[in-house]
Design an enzyme around this catalytic site. Structure first.
Site, short mmCIF file in Angstrom:
data_model
loop_
_atom_site.label_atom_id
_atom_site.label_comp_id
_atom_site.label_asym_id
_atom_site.label_seq_id
_atom_site.Cartn_x
_atom_site.Cartn_y
_atom_site.Cartn_z
N CYS A 10 0.86 -1.19 0.00
CA CYS A 10 0.00 0.00 0.00
C CYS A 10 0.89 1.23 0.00
CB CYS A 10 -1.00 -0.02 1.16
SG CYS A 10 -0.31 0.30 2.79
N ARG A 16 -3.48 -0.49 5.35
CA ARG A 16 -4.03 -1.56 4.52
C ARG A 16 -3.10 -2.74 4.33
NH1 ARG A 16 -5.57 2.18 -0.43
NH2 ARG A 16 -3.76 3.27 0.41
N ASP A 66 -8.32 3.73 1.37
CA ASP A 66 -7.40 4.12 2.44
C ASP A 66 -8.21 4.67 3.62
OD1 ASP A 66 -5.38 5.03 4.08
OD2 ASP A 66 -4.38 6.18 2.52
#
Length: 150
Positions: A12, A18, A119
């Site tokens: 990420c 994440r 996100d």
């Protein structure tokens, strides 16, 4: 997927939300399925958080759901060496990774889920619950694919 997968990298942006959730969940789901010869790691496309633990909200959502992310320390993506599969959390990461690897890269780069994992960093805590739910569903599918590969 026809090649044997021994190392999966989850990527990420900063490696604090994440991708660490993806790493922890995928590793746990693989263990539940009895697949113990696949290493799962994570990293970020940027180095802003290098060495930091995961976001406290990410750690909390994992802990509330029976996962342990306490050992995680953020790191930056360093390349495809010794990786058999790289999973991007969104299409932006996918593009960055493909550019980084060039047209002749033999390592598959795919999205972690069937849609971008949003996100949750700038939102409220419920965003982390949503991300975990999406990641758990996607991880279950990756386990099926990796089982077929073994």
């Amino acid at each position: 997927m026809t090649r044997t997968v021994r190392h999966v990298e989850v990527v990420c942006t900063g490696n604090i939300c994440r991708s660490p959730i993806g790493e922890v969940v995928l590793r746990a789901k693989l263990a539940e399925a009895g697949i113990d010869d696949v290493v799962v790691t994570s990293s970020g496309t940027g180095d802003w958080h290098q060495g930091d633990p995961m976001d406290s909200r990410a750690a909390a959502v994992l802990a509330r759901n029976g996962y342990d992310g306490s050992a995680h320390r953020a790191r930056v993506f360093e390349g495809f060496t010794d990786r058999d599969l790289v999973l991007a959390m969104d299409s932006g990461h996918l593009a960055i990774l493909r550019d980084h690897g060039g047209p002749d890269l033999a390592v598959p780069i795919e999205l972690f889920a069937d849609a971008d994992v949003p996100d949750p960093y700038y939102g409220d805590d419920s965003g982390f619950d949503d991300v975990l739910d999406q990641i758990e569903k996607a991880a279950a599918l990756w386990v099926q694919r990796l089982q077929a590969n073994h």
